[in-house]
Design a protein around this motif. Structure first.
Motif, PDB file in Angstrom:
ATOM      1  N   ARG A   1       0.815  -1.228   0.000  1.00 33.78           N
ATOM      2  CA  ARG A   1       0.000   0.000   0.000  1.00 33.78           C
ATOM      3  C   ARG A   1       0.843   1.270   0.000  1.00 33.78           C
ATOM      4  NH1 ARG A   1      -5.499  -1.361   0.806  1.00 33.78           N
ATOM      5  NH2 ARG A   1      -5.764  -3.291   1.968  1.00 33.78           N
TER       6      ARG A   1
ATOM      7  N   SER B   1      -7.080   9.566  -0.275  1.00 37.02           N
ATOM      8  CA  SER B   1      -7.320   9.964   1.103  1.00 37.02           C
ATOM      9  C   SER B   1      -5.959  10.313   1.729  1.00 37.02           C
ATOM     10  CB  SER B   1      -7.952   8.766   1.826  1.00 37.02           C
ATOM     11  OG  SER B   1      -7.865   8.934   3.196  1.00 37.02           O
TER      12      SER B   1
ATOM     13  N   VAL C   1      -8.333   5.013   9.248  1.00 36.76           N
ATOM     14  CA  VAL C   1      -8.313   3.571   8.994  1.00 36.76           C
ATOM     15  C   VAL C   1      -6.844   3.183   8.905  1.00 36.76           C
ATOM     16  CG1 VAL C   1      -9.057   1.689   7.478  1.00 36.76           C
ATOM     17  CG2 VAL C   1     -10.456   3.747   7.655  1.00 36.76           C
TER      18      VAL C   1
ATOM     19  N   TYR D   1      -6.570  -7.994   2.370  1.00 36.18           N
ATOM     20  CA  TYR D   1      -7.589  -8.085   1.322  1.00 36.18           C
ATOM     21  C   TYR D   1      -8.902  -8.373   2.019  1.00 36.18           C
ATOM     22  CZ  TYR D   1      -7.244 -13.091   2.081  1.00 36.18           C
ATOM     23  OH  TYR D   1      -7.248 -14.318   2.678  1.00 36.18           O
TER      24      TYR D   1
ATOM     25  N   TYR E   1      -9.188  -7.616   5.674  1.00 41.06           N
ATOM     26  CA  TYR E   1      -8.302  -8.216   6.687  1.00 41.06           C
ATOM     27  C   TYR E   1      -7.145  -7.276   6.989  1.00 41.06           C
ATOM     28  CZ  TYR E   1     -10.672 -12.675   5.922  1.00 41.06           C
ATOM     29  OH  TYR E   1     -11.612 -13.655   5.825  1.00 41.06           O
TER      30      TYR E   1
ATOM     31  N   GLN F   1      -7.027  -4.705   8.937  1.00 39.47           N
ATOM     32  CA  GLN F   1      -7.411  -3.289   8.963  1.00 39.47           C
ATOM     33  C   GLN F   1      -8.030  -2.953  10.312  1.00 39.47           C
ATOM     34  OE1 GLN F   1      -9.875  -1.828   5.846  1.00 39.47           O
ATOM     35  NE2 GLN F   1      -8.650  -2.747   4.221  1.00 39.47           N
TER      36      GLN F   1
ATOM     37  N   GLU G   1      -4.653   6.068   7.212  1.00 37.41           N
ATOM     38  CA  GLU G   1      -5.307   6.999   6.287  1.00 37.41           C
ATOM     39  C   GLU G   1      -6.572   7.563   6.892  1.00 37.41           C
ATOM     40  OE1 GLU G   1      -5.566   4.040   2.989  1.00 37.41           O
ATOM     41  OE2 GLU G   1      -7.706   4.473   3.066  1.00 37.41           O
ATOM     42  N   LYS G   2      -6.900   8.747   6.459  1.00 37.86           N
ATOM     43  CA  LYS G   2      -8.088   9.439   6.949  1.00 37.86           C
ATOM     44  C   LYS G   2      -9.312   8.593   6.592  1.00 37.86           C
ATOM     45  CE  LYS G   2      -9.685  13.333   8.613  1.00 37.86           C
ATOM     46  NZ  LYS G   2      -9.370  13.585  10.017  1.00 37.86           N
ATOM     47  N   LYS G   3     -10.184   8.394   7.566  1.00 40.02           N
ATOM     48  CA  LYS G   3     -11.437   7.696   7.266  1.00 40.02           C
ATOM     49  C   LYS G   3     -12.344   8.663   6.513  1.00 40.02           C
ATOM     50  CE  LYS G   3     -15.148   4.985   9.145  1.00 40.02           C
ATOM     51  NZ  LYS G   3     -16.284   5.307  10.004  1.00 40.02           N
ATOM     52  N   ILE G   4     -12.747   8.254   5.347  1.00 34.99           N
ATOM     53  CA  ILE G   4     -13.518   9.133   4.467  1.00 34.99           C
ATOM     54  C   ILE G   4     -15.013   8.872   4.640  1.00 34.99           C
ATOM     55  CG2 ILE G   4     -13.926   9.747   2.036  1.00 34.99           C
ATOM     56  CD1 ILE G   4     -11.122  10.492   3.065  1.00 34.99           C
TER      57      ILE G   4
ATOM     58  N   PHE H   1     -17.529   8.796   2.783  1.00 33.31           N
ATOM     59  CA  PHE H   1     -17.866   8.834   1.359  1.00 33.31           C
ATOM     60  C   PHE H   1     -19.373   8.682   1.128  1.00 33.31           C
ATOM     61  CE2 PHE H   1     -16.249   4.533   2.408  1.00 33.31           C
ATOM     62  CZ  PHE H   1     -17.404   3.792   2.216  1.00 33.31           C
TER      63      PHE H   1
ATOM     64  N   GLU I   1     -19.114   3.998  -2.991  1.00 29.54           N
ATOM     65  CA  GLU I   1     -17.856   3.435  -3.497  1.00 29.54           C
ATOM     66  C   GLU I   1     -18.102   2.963  -4.921  1.00 29.54           C
ATOM     67  OE1 GLU I   1     -15.155   1.184  -0.787  1.00 29.54           O
ATOM     68  OE2 GLU I   1     -17.011   0.875   0.304  1.00 29.54           O
TER      69      GLU I   1
ATOM     70  N   HIS J   1     -20.216  -3.018   0.234  1.00 30.23           N
ATOM     71  CA  HIS J   1     -19.406  -3.936   1.027  1.00 30.23           C
ATOM     72  C   HIS J   1     -20.106  -4.310   2.314  1.00 30.23           C
ATOM     73  CE1 HIS J   1     -16.480  -1.957  -1.594  1.00 30.23           C
ATOM     74  NE2 HIS J   1     -15.816  -3.095  -1.530  1.00 30.23           N
TER      75      HIS J   1
ATOM     76  N   GLY K   1     -16.134  -5.199   5.039  1.00 30.07           N
ATOM     77  CA  GLY K   1     -14.923  -5.111   4.213  1.00 30.07           C
ATOM     78  C   GLY K   1     -14.912  -6.022   2.993  1.00 30.07           C
TER      79      GLY K   1
ATOM     80  N   ASN L   1      -9.115   4.688  -3.660  1.00 30.36           N
ATOM     81  CA  ASN L   1      -8.901   3.871  -2.466  1.00 30.36           C
ATOM     82  C   ASN L   1      -7.767   2.892  -2.722  1.00 30.36           C
ATOM     83  OD1 ASN L   1      -9.113   2.395  -0.078  1.00 30.36           O
ATOM     84  ND2 ASN L   1     -10.687   1.057  -0.944  1.00 30.36           N
ATOM     85  N   GLU L   2      -7.920   2.043  -3.724  1.00 27.39           N
ATOM     86  CA  GLU L   2      -6.818   1.123  -4.033  1.00 27.39           C
ATOM     87  C   GLU L   2      -6.909   0.619  -5.463  1.00 27.39           C
ATOM     88  OE1 GLU L   2      -6.637  -2.456  -1.753  1.00 27.39           O
ATOM     89  OE2 GLU L   2      -8.701  -2.993  -2.153  1.00 27.39           O
TER      90      GLU L   2
HETATM   91  N1  LIG Z   1      -9.987   5.519   4.229  1.00 24.61           N
HETATM   92  C1  LIG Z   1     -11.166   4.887   4.291  1.00 24.61           C
HETATM   93  N2  LIG Z   1     -12.290   5.549   4.673  1.00 24.61           N
HETATM   94  C2  LIG Z   1     -13.482   4.928   4.765  1.00 24.61           C
HETATM   95  N3  LIG Z   1     -13.665   3.620   4.480  1.00 24.61           N
HETATM   96  C3  LIG Z   1     -12.598   2.891   4.083  1.00 24.61           C
HETATM   97  C4  LIG Z   1     -11.291   3.488   3.978  1.00 24.61           C
HETATM   98  N4  LIG Z   1     -10.446   2.528   3.569  1.00 24.61           N
HETATM   99  C5  LIG Z   1     -11.157   1.414   3.423  1.00 24.61           C
HETATM  100  N5  LIG Z   1     -12.454   1.607   3.738  1.00 24.61           N
HETATM  101  C6  LIG Z   1     -13.540   0.589   3.647  1.00 24.61           C
HETATM  102  O1  LIG Z   1     -12.997  -0.707   3.779  1.00 24.61           O
HETATM  103  C7  LIG Z   1     -13.134  -1.438   2.545  1.00 24.61           C
HETATM  104  C8  LIG Z   1     -11.901  -2.312   2.314  1.00 24.61           C
HETATM  105  O2  LIG Z   1     -10.739  -1.506   2.255  1.00 24.61           O
HETATM  106  P1  LIG Z   1      -9.666  -1.646   1.075  1.00 24.61           P
HETATM  107  O3  LIG Z   1      -8.606  -0.623   1.270  1.00 24.61           O
HETATM  108  O4  LIG Z   1     -10.367  -1.633  -0.233  1.00 24.61           O
HETATM  109  O5  LIG Z   1      -9.005  -3.039   1.391  1.00 24.61           O
HETATM  110  P2  LIG Z   1      -9.167  -4.477   0.772  1.00 24.61           P
HETATM  111  O6  LIG Z   1      -7.832  -4.734   0.185  1.00 24.61           O
HETATM  112  O7  LIG Z   1      -9.459  -5.300   1.965  1.00 24.61           O
HETATM  113  O8  LIG Z   1     -10.270  -4.426  -0.251  1.00 24.61           O
HETATM  114  C9  LIG Z   1     -13.340  -0.375   1.489  1.00 24.61           C
HETATM  115  O9  LIG Z   1     -14.001  -0.886   0.360  1.00 24.61           O
HETATM  116  C10 LIG Z   1     -14.165   0.648   2.263  1.00 24.61           C
HETATM  117  O10 LIG Z   1     -15.520   0.231   2.376  1.00 24.61           O
END
Ligand SMILES: Nc1ncnc2c1ncn2[C@@H]1O[C@H](COP(=O)(O)OP(=O)(O)O)[C@@H](O)[C@H]1O
Ligand SMILES: [Mg+2]
Length: 385
Positions: free
Chosen positions: A104, A119, A143, A151, A154, A156, A192-195, A197, A200, A223, A226, A277-278
């Motif tokens: 990451r 973020s 977060v 993934y 997990y 987190q 990272e800042k919790k967004i 949102f 998604e 989701h 997660g 996000n990723e």
């Molecule tokens: N910075 C964030 N702010 C708010 N929600 C988040 C954040 N990061 C992750 N999430 C929530 O967690 C989920 C999984 O995180 P992600 O980074 O996509 O990891 P993974 O590799 O497990 O998919 C995201 O789809 C979102 O719903």
């Protein structure tokens, strides 16, 4: 350019299965590289399965049947081995890109370098004070994610309060102890800042070696704990501005990394802004709808891209939905739930054994309008939970 007839895939899960299922009608032969102990039910009978032990790269290449190209079904793969295999045939996407995305910190560094919004984030290693990282990105809530081996949510931790940060620190002490004892494990995180949102979304793009780029219409993803539960395409309420941003970001990433194959981009929608996000350097769960809803599926387009073939049309008819079928109890529910097959519903079952939360299959639903789609999705979710 040499003709591709045989494709080897690193990984033996459902994504490999669906890639092979897409490639077989075009006449491709497949073989698979498995880590020791990796489950291989998904691709059983689809081609040679070679388990990595202490073979040299040359021996692995021979055992795979001398493939013309090698690809991956997940990002947490052995990149040094992929680089060594490049001596024998092309590897797509390039191991350097997989390496950048599988961590990451490197992933966020790449996205930031290209000027694509993310973020706010900071990295912590070992016992770096988490409070300083939180302060640097503007305070709680945050977060915290391990940089690797995360993934489906997990590894987190969501921290809303100082107490939550203390809980993370306690967990971290245990994880670092494991690293001391075993020499492996987690010792690096992204804070990272919790967004907050609105939604998604994800966008899936494909690039071939000639540099042609296509992408699918962005979808909205829902989701649960997660894990992706369902997708709806086109993403409802997505403005043209946001759609164009998603397309511009995926195109930029594909071009700037000289990418070959399918790349997925997960984003948060915040008002009129899009934050990445990723990324996933592979076919993606949020693109499974394309198997029944798009002219060419993401799997077929990945195969086309890595086999030097023209990319296929990505347009869709009607609206599409995808519902993941997650294992919900430790029972022997391994047979396909064929009752979910319907006039507009297509069942894809992976042949895996069940575990709670494990992705066992999915249902794609193609309808004429969004209302009918949402009702059909609800029906599947109710009958399989
Ligand atoms: N910075 C964030 N702010 C708010 N929600 C988040 C954040 N990061 C992750 N999430 C929530 O967690 C989920 C999984 O995180 P992600 O980074 O996509 O990891 P993974 O590799 O497990 O998919 C995201 O789809 C979102 O719903
Ligand atoms: Mg994700």
């Amino acid at each position: 350019m040499s003709v591709v007839r045989h494709i080897a895939i690193m990984g033996c899960g459902q994504l490999s299965r669906m890639l092979a299922l897409a490639g077989m009608p075009m006449g491709f032969q497949f073989s698979f590289l498995a880590e020791a102990g990796e489950a291989t039910q998904c691709i059983s009978g689809f081609g040679e399965i070679v388990t990595i032990t202490d073979q040299s790269p040359a021996e692995l290449f021979e055992a795979l049947g001398r493939p013309d190209v090698i690809t991956v079904e997940r990002e947490s793969v052995n990149v040094p081995l992929l680089r060594e295999l490049q001596e024998f045939c092309p590897v797509y996407p390039d191991p350097d890109v997989v390496w950048a995305i599988q961590n990451r910190h490197r992933e966020k560094t790449l996205v930031s370098r290209l000027g694509i919004p993310l973020s706010p984030w900071a990295r912590i290693q070992d016992n770096d004070p988490v409070a300083e990282a939180v302060k640097a990105i503007g305070g709680l809530p945050v977060v915290i994610k391990s940089t690797e081996d995360g993934y489906d949510g997990y590894n987190q931790w969501v921290a809303e309060t100082e107490e939550d940060l203390k809980a993370f620190d306690a967990e971290r002490t245990k994880l670092l102890q494991q690293v001391v004892e075993t020499g492996k494990g987690i010792n690096e995180w992204i804070v990272e800042k919790k967004i907050a949102f609105d939604r998604e979304i994800s966008v899936i793009g494909v690039r071939n070696k000639q540099g042609d780029v296509v992408f699918y219409i962005p979808g909205e993803n829902r989701h649960q704990k997660g894990i992706l539960k369902s997708s709806i395409v086109p993403a409802p309420l997505l403005s043209d501005t946001l759609k164009q941003k998603a397309e511009a970001y995926i195109t930029c990433l594909l071009k700037e990394t000289n990418y070959v194959g399918v790349l997925a981009l997960e984003c948060f929608v915040v008002g009129d802004d899009l934050m990445v996000n990723e990324l996933a350097p592979r076919v993606h769960n949020s693109g499974h709808w394309t198997m029944d809803g798009a002219v060419t599926s993401q799997f077929e387009n990945h195969i086309r891209a890595i086999a030097n073939l023209p990319l296929g049309e990505t347009s869709m008819h009607g609206v599409a939905g995808m519902v993941n079928l997650l294992g919900f109890k430790l029972s022997d529910e391994t047979s396909a739930p064929v009752q979910l097959v319907g006039e507009k519903a297509h069942l894809h079952w992976y042949g895996k054994s069940s575990r709670p939360g494990r992705k066992l299959g999915h249902v794609n639903i193609i309808c004429d309008d969004e209302q009918a789609l949402l009702a059909a999705i609800e029906k599947v979710e109710e009958s399989y939970s």
